[in-house]
Design an enzyme around this catalytic site. Structure first.
Site, mmCIF file in Angstrom:
data_model
loop_
_atom_site.group_PDB
_atom_site.id
_atom_site.type_symbol
_atom_site.label_atom_id
_atom_site.label_comp_id
_atom_site.label_asym_id
_atom_site.label_seq_id
_atom_site.Cartn_x
_atom_site.Cartn_y
_atom_site.Cartn_z
ATOM 1 N N GLU A 126 0.861 -1.189 0.000
ATOM 2 C CA GLU A 126 0.000 0.000 0.000
ATOM 3 C C GLU A 126 0.897 1.239 0.000
ATOM 4 O OE1 GLU A 126 -2.734 -0.169 3.275
ATOM 5 O OE2 GLU A 126 -3.648 -2.048 2.541
ATOM 6 N N ILE A 156 1.151 -2.896 -7.799
ATOM 7 C CA ILE A 156 0.751 -4.291 -7.989
ATOM 8 C C ILE A 156 1.050 -4.770 -9.420
ATOM 9 C CG2 ILE A 156 -1.137 -5.961 -7.742
ATOM 10 C CD1 ILE A 156 -0.114 -4.363 -5.121
ATOM 11 N N GLU A 363 9.197 -7.733 -3.565
ATOM 12 C CA GLU A 363 9.068 -8.904 -2.665
ATOM 13 C C GLU A 363 9.970 -8.744 -1.438
ATOM 14 O OE1 GLU A 363 8.290 -12.662 -4.008
ATOM 15 O OE2 GLU A 363 7.141 -11.956 -5.734
ATOM 16 N N GLY A 364 10.042 -7.515 -0.952
ATOM 17 C CA GLY A 364 10.884 -7.182 0.187
ATOM 18 C C GLY A 364 12.221 -6.674 -0.315
HETATM 19 C C1 LIG Z 1 7.777 -2.557 -10.231
HETATM 20 C C2 LIG Z 1 7.254 -3.004 -8.899
HETATM 21 C C3 LIG Z 1 6.439 -4.122 -8.808
HETATM 22 C C4 LIG Z 1 5.912 -4.505 -7.578
HETATM 23 N N1 LIG Z 1 5.030 -5.562 -7.520
HETATM 24 C C5 LIG Z 1 4.355 -5.792 -6.353
HETATM 25 C C6 LIG Z 1 3.286 -6.755 -6.301
HETATM 26 O O1 LIG Z 1 2.989 -7.428 -7.307
HETATM 27 N N2 LIG Z 1 2.592 -6.883 -5.143
HETATM 28 C C7 LIG Z 1 2.883 -6.161 -4.043
HETATM 29 O O2 LIG Z 1 2.201 -6.333 -3.039
HETATM 30 N N3 LIG Z 1 3.904 -5.260 -4.043
HETATM 31 C C8 LIG Z 1 4.640 -5.063 -5.164
HETATM 32 N N4 LIG Z 1 5.649 -4.132 -5.193
HETATM 33 C C9 LIG Z 1 5.942 -3.359 -3.984
HETATM 34 C C10 LIG Z 1 7.293 -3.690 -3.373
HETATM 35 O O3 LIG Z 1 7.249 -4.950 -2.763
HETATM 36 C C11 LIG Z 1 7.639 -2.549 -2.421
HETATM 37 O O4 LIG Z 1 7.986 -1.435 -3.232
HETATM 38 C C12 LIG Z 1 8.769 -2.900 -1.483
HETATM 39 O O5 LIG Z 1 8.376 -3.879 -0.560
HETATM 40 C C13 LIG Z 1 9.270 -1.669 -0.717
HETATM 41 O O6 LIG Z 1 8.235 -0.924 -0.170
HETATM 42 P P1 LIG Z 1 8.201 0.659 -0.392
HETATM 43 O O7 LIG Z 1 8.334 0.903 -1.861
HETATM 44 O O8 LIG Z 1 7.014 1.195 0.289
HETATM 45 O O9 LIG Z 1 9.530 1.191 0.269
HETATM 46 P P2 LIG Z 1 9.721 1.591 1.815
HETATM 47 O O10 LIG Z 1 9.188 0.523 2.688
HETATM 48 O O11 LIG Z 1 9.213 2.970 2.018
HETATM 49 O O12 LIG Z 1 11.295 1.583 1.940
HETATM 50 C C14 LIG Z 1 12.102 2.692 1.552
HETATM 51 C C15 LIG Z 1 13.548 2.350 1.919
HETATM 52 O O13 LIG Z 1 13.654 2.158 3.339
HETATM 53 C C16 LIG Z 1 14.238 0.894 3.605
HETATM 54 N N5 LIG Z 1 13.677 0.345 4.852
HETATM 55 C C17 LIG Z 1 12.373 0.269 5.216
HETATM 56 N N6 LIG Z 1 12.263 -0.320 6.406
HETATM 57 C C18 LIG Z 1 13.521 -0.614 6.811
HETATM 58 C C19 LIG Z 1 14.077 -1.248 7.969
HETATM 59 N N7 LIG Z 1 13.303 -1.712 8.964
HETATM 60 N N8 LIG Z 1 15.431 -1.382 8.045
HETATM 61 C C20 LIG Z 1 16.220 -0.927 7.040
HETATM 62 N N9 LIG Z 1 15.760 -0.343 5.937
HETATM 63 C C21 LIG Z 1 14.429 -0.204 5.814
HETATM 64 C C22 LIG Z 1 13.891 0.051 2.401
HETATM 65 O O14 LIG Z 1 14.774 -1.051 2.269
HETATM 66 C C23 LIG Z 1 14.038 1.055 1.275
HETATM 67 O O15 LIG Z 1 15.384 1.162 0.922
HETATM 68 C C24 LIG Z 1 6.244 -3.781 -6.414
HETATM 69 C C25 LIG Z 1 7.097 -2.672 -6.504
HETATM 70 C C26 LIG Z 1 7.588 -2.273 -7.725
HETATM 71 C C27 LIG Z 1 8.472 -1.049 -7.788
#
Ligand SMILES: Cc1cc2nc3c(=O)[nH]c(=O)nc-3n(C[C@H](O)[C@H](O)[C@H](O)COP(=O)(O)OP(=O)(O)OC[C@H]3O[C@@H](n4cnc5c(N)ncnc54)[C@H](O)[C@@H]3O)c2cc1C
Length: 379
Positions: A126, A156, A363-364
């Site tokens: 989200e 997604i 995927e994380g």
């Molecule tokens: C092209 C694309 C396809 C995707 N497909 C899907 C999908 O099919 N389904 C789905 O559900 N999601 C999907 N995602 C979402 C994706 O899994 C997330 O973008 C990802 O998990 C990171 O979340 P965020 O973008 O909100 O980054 P954030 O969580 O805001 O993270 C920003 C930065 O902070 C770091 N960070 C956050 N928390 C910590 C911590 N505790 N310790 C250290 N560092 C931290 C992160 O590593 C990152 O570098 C997709 C994303 C993209 C870009």
């Protein structure tokens, strides 16, 4: 028996490799440049039973083995990372049904995914809940025989093209992760608006979308597992799908290595092929070693998934971390080996470098993979 399975696996890998090199590689640059969703590749996968590799024969599939699927994903990713994601995400959408679905739900939906008649998506992230999906705010309120969904999912994959979307939503806000449930939502449901996200760095042909749920009704019969099982299902899925992202990363890296080796043998400077310079040889040797290390760990994680070994969580995180970092390094080095030619889109390595980046994020992120690994170490 073990030999038979190995032979089947090798036969699947060989036919996917042939298809990928003959029919997908020639399309890869165009898919990247137009950023259009490759419906022709989807159709090819349907006709050639490629989606079926992700599913067991009892549900209309060809294999269902994580290792066989990873080998197929790698072969396709060598040619085109966007196309490889089509297969990996069909598996990603199928896993929640396999893990949480009733036998009736499995028999109804898995054959549709195996044939490719329906495309799948997995909606966990989200806008304000990415690395921390437990903080999701999409709500599913029970109303007689339905649940009513309100909220926004984002990023997604397949979001605007999928026929079947696994959506995770809060059913009981007081229960934390035990108050999250999983639902199978039709892509054309009333109350669901799908907005494609444009302007990606890589995997440009892949469909990435925002999903806006406004009073979207889903029959209670479409809930996967019991009320509150959703988060457990979501995490169980990631253990199984991360090795497939590792396989995608591995394929991108292996494809870039092939390009670099080929180019280094042809390109002449100082009166000889650049492949004769030790500086280039050492780079290629390091790249090949990183690819092989990533392959070993990816296959090990897949074997753990296939054996339902509890170590799969740890190995899946390690495989995704190692393979995606290798993909980024190897593709960047491939651009270097090609010199100026590596920097333009006449050669595929710049695309591979852009495609590699996403494998460190979705995927994380790799920071989250390290958290998963560290947590296991401390346990
Ligand atoms: C092209 C694309 C396809 C995707 N497909 C899907 C999908 O099919 N389904 C789905 O559900 N999601 C999907 N995602 C979402 C994706 O899994 C997330 O973008 C990802 O998990 C990171 O979340 P965020 O973008 O909100 O980054 P954030 O969580 O805001 O993270 C920003 C930065 O902070 C770091 N960070 C956050 N928390 C910590 C911590 N505790 N310790 C250290 N560092 C931290 C992160 O590593 C990152 O570098 C997709 C994303 C993209 C870009």
């Amino acid at each position: 028996m073990a030999t038979e399975v190995r032979e089947d696996r090798q036969a699947i890998q060989a036919s996917v490799r042939e298809l990928a090199q003959a029919r997908i590689a020639p399309r890869a640059a165009e898919i990247d440049q137009t950023a259009e969703f490759p419906w022709d590749v989807v159709e090819m996968f349907r006709q050639q039973d490629i989606f079926a590799i992700a599913f067991a024969p009892e549900y209309g599939g060809l294999s269902g083995s994580a290792l066989t699927l990873a080998m197929a994903v790698e072969e396709i990713a060598k040619a085109c990372a966007t196309s490889a994601l089509l297969l990996a995400v069909q598996g990603l959408g199928g896993y929640p049904i396999l893990l949480g679905g009733s036998e009736e739900q499995k028999r109804e939906f898995l054959p549709e995914l195996a044939s490719g008649r329906k495309l799948a998506a997995y909606a966990l992230s989200e806008p304000d809940a990415g690395s921390d999906p437990a903080s999701m705010s999409t709500r599913a309120r029970r109303d007689a025989d339905d649940y009513v969904l309100d909220g926004v999912k984002t990023w997604i994959t397949n979001g605007s093209v999928a026929d079947l979307i696994v959506v995770f939503a809060v059913t009981d806000p007081d229960q934390g992760t035990k108050g999250i449930s999983a639902f199978l939502v039709d892509g054309d449901s009333e109350g669901l608006q799908r907005n494609r996200i444009h302007g990606k760095l890589g995997i440009r042909g892949s469909d990435t979308a925002e999903l806006v749920f406004t009073g979207c009704r889903v029959p209670a019969s479409r809930r996967l597992g019991a009320d509150g099982d959703g988060f457990k299902i979501a995490m169980g899925v990631l253990d199984r799908s991360r090795p497939q992202i590792a396989a995608q990363a591995l394929g991108i890296a292996a494809g870039a290595l092939d390009q670099a080796v080929q180019y280094a043998q042809q390109r002449r400077q100082f009166g000889r092929p650049i492949a004769e310079f030790q500086g280039i040889q050492f780079m290629l040797a390091d790249m090949a070693t990183q690819v092989e290390a990533a392959r070993c760990l990816t296959h090990e994680a897949c074997r753990a998934v296939d054996a339902r070994d509890p170590q799969m969580t740890l190995l899946a995180a390690m495989a995704k971390l190692t393979a995606s970092d290798a993909a980024m390094k190897v593709t960047t080095d491939a651009v270097q080996v090609l010199g100026g030619s590596g920097y333009i889109n006449e050669f595929p390595v710049e695309r591979m470098m852009r495609d590699a980046k996403i494998t460190q994020i979705y995927e994380g992120t790799n920071q989250i993979q390290r958290l998963v690994i560290a947590k296991r170490l401390m346990a």
